[in-house]
Scaffold this motif. Sequence first.
Motif, short mmCIF file in Angstrom:
data_model
loop_
_atom_site.label_atom_id
_atom_site.label_comp_id
_atom_site.label_asym_id
_atom_site.label_seq_id
_atom_site.Cartn_x
_atom_site.Cartn_y
_atom_site.Cartn_z
N TYR A 1 0.82 -1.22 0.00
CA TYR A 1 0.00 0.00 0.00
C TYR A 1 0.86 1.28 0.00
O TYR A 1 0.36 2.34 -0.34
N ARG B 1 0.31 -0.12 -4.62
CA ARG B 1 -0.26 -1.44 -4.89
C ARG B 1 0.45 -2.13 -6.06
O ARG B 1 -0.19 -2.67 -6.95
N TYR C 1 2.73 -5.21 -7.16
CA TYR C 1 3.30 -6.50 -6.78
C TYR C 1 4.80 -6.53 -7.08
O TYR C 1 5.61 -7.04 -6.32
N HIS D 1 -2.45 -12.23 -0.60
CA HIS D 1 -3.77 -12.85 -0.62
C HIS D 1 -4.15 -13.38 0.76
O HIS D 1 -5.24 -13.11 1.27
N MET E 1 -10.02 -9.74 6.19
CA MET E 1 -11.47 -9.78 5.94
C MET E 1 -12.17 -10.59 7.03
O MET E 1 -13.22 -10.22 7.53
N GLU F 1 -10.79 -17.50 -6.35
CA GLU F 1 -10.42 -16.57 -5.28
C GLU F 1 -9.18 -15.73 -5.62
O GLU F 1 -9.20 -14.50 -5.53
N HIS F 2 -8.08 -16.43 -6.01
CA HIS F 2 -6.85 -15.71 -6.35
C HIS F 2 -7.09 -14.78 -7.55
O HIS F 2 -6.59 -13.66 -7.58
N VAL G 1 -8.82 -11.56 -6.60
CA VAL G 1 -7.89 -10.61 -5.96
C VAL G 1 -7.05 -9.91 -7.02
O VAL G 1 -6.92 -8.68 -7.03
N GLU G 2 -6.50 -10.70 -7.93
CA GLU G 2 -5.63 -10.11 -8.96
C GLU G 2 -6.43 -9.25 -9.93
O GLU G 2 -5.92 -8.25 -10.45
N HIS H 1 -9.01 -7.47 -9.05
CA HIS H 1 -9.20 -6.20 -8.34
C HIS H 1 -7.92 -5.37 -8.35
O HIS H 1 -7.96 -4.15 -8.50
N ASP H 2 -6.76 -6.05 -8.20
CA ASP H 2 -5.48 -5.33 -8.16
C ASP H 2 -5.01 -4.92 -9.55
O ASP H 2 -3.96 -4.27 -9.68
N ALA I 1 -3.90 -6.93 -11.84
CA ALA I 1 -2.71 -7.69 -12.19
C ALA I 1 -3.02 -8.96 -13.00
O ALA I 1 -2.13 -9.77 -13.25
N TRP J 1 -18.17 -11.36 -2.58
CA TRP J 1 -16.81 -11.54 -2.05
C TRP J 1 -15.90 -10.44 -2.58
O TRP J 1 -15.13 -9.83 -1.85
N ALA K 1 -16.64 -7.13 -0.87
CA ALA K 1 -16.06 -7.08 0.48
C ALA K 1 -14.55 -6.88 0.41
O ALA K 1 -13.98 -6.11 1.19
N PHE K 2 -13.93 -7.56 -0.54
CA PHE K 2 -12.49 -7.41 -0.71
C PHE K 2 -12.14 -5.98 -1.10
O PHE K 2 -11.20 -5.38 -0.57
N ASP L 1 -9.78 -3.34 0.81
CA ASP L 1 -8.67 -2.74 0.08
C ASP L 1 -8.72 -1.20 0.18
O ASP L 1 -7.70 -0.55 0.43
#
Lengths: 182, 183
Positions: free
Chosen positions: A139, A143, A145, A164, A171, B14-15, B18-19, B21-22, B24, B46, B49-50, B54
Amino acid sequence: MDAGIEQHLAEGRHARAFDLVVPAYKDRVFRLAWSILKDRAAAEDATQETLVRVWKALPGFDGRAALGTWIYAITRNTCLMELRRRRPTVSFDDPDSTEAQHAAANIATGPAGDPERDNLLRLVETLPQNQQEAVRLFYLEDRSYDAVAEQLGMPLGTVKNLLHRARKRLMELARPDEVKAA
Amino acid sequence: MNDPTLIGPCADYEHDLVELHDGALPPERARAVHLHVDHCERCRDWMQAFAALDARLVVDLPQPRLPADFDVRLHERLAALTRPVVRSDQSGTLEREHDALLAALRRGARRNALLGAIGWATAMACALIMARNLIREASGTLATVAGSTESLMMFGVVGVAVAIAGWALWAVRAGTPLPGLAR
């Protein structure tokens, strides 16, 4: 920027190279140090110590590793030495311990009177050390990686996994009542 | 959104969520994940919420900055490292006495080496004169072996004398103690 620095190094102009290293790396070194040490003053000291070490070692830099990789490795070593120095006084239960004071100082750096924010920062403190470092750095580094992987000296996949797991855990911790109700 | 763990076929996403959203996730994979999320309420929840977590981390995590005078203090520290060490008065006096003593010892050693060289050169010259006289006594015998014994002997004496003088000079310059004389 690194190409210019490496050009000076190749031609033996170490002082000139160092003059370019400081503006190029000081902030990133500071953010990395802060993500590991969790304390602004300690991170500032570590940044200064790192740059002094870089200044001393620059004439011996052989270019086998990228300049950034080399500087971040020095930063991590400097921070680890600081953590080792602190270790005898580390106690999460003792409110007067150095670690507890650092955590309190860390939380206190933001706007006061925001219990949700304080709670979130406390939750971050409960994560394993490597996850905390990855989250803080992620952060701080917009953001990215790649930036986190480079600075922590880890493979990209490892960093993605750490982030992750850390955020999934946050959460879970941030909504304990709802998890229980489910 | 109650449980942060996705179950069933959604767990595989799931992974990716996340990616995604990021930002990536590779474009091909991002399209496939979007297709799934559009039709899966659980994954949508989900992801929301993530995204909320963030956003809170972006805002709430401290963003410390180096102080403005950092460069000044760094350069002061570097300047202190390069500055020559100034001796304190007391330690400076002791160091100066030590240096003077060492210099006196070196001078004494040089004088001893010189005296030794002169002594050795004198002794060798005396030995050569004695040898010359002995050879002159035996010149009758030598005359039968070589044509000019006198000139042969003179060349020999001069050669040995030059060699001894050279050796003595080298010993004095190098400060090497000569045999029998301590430094």
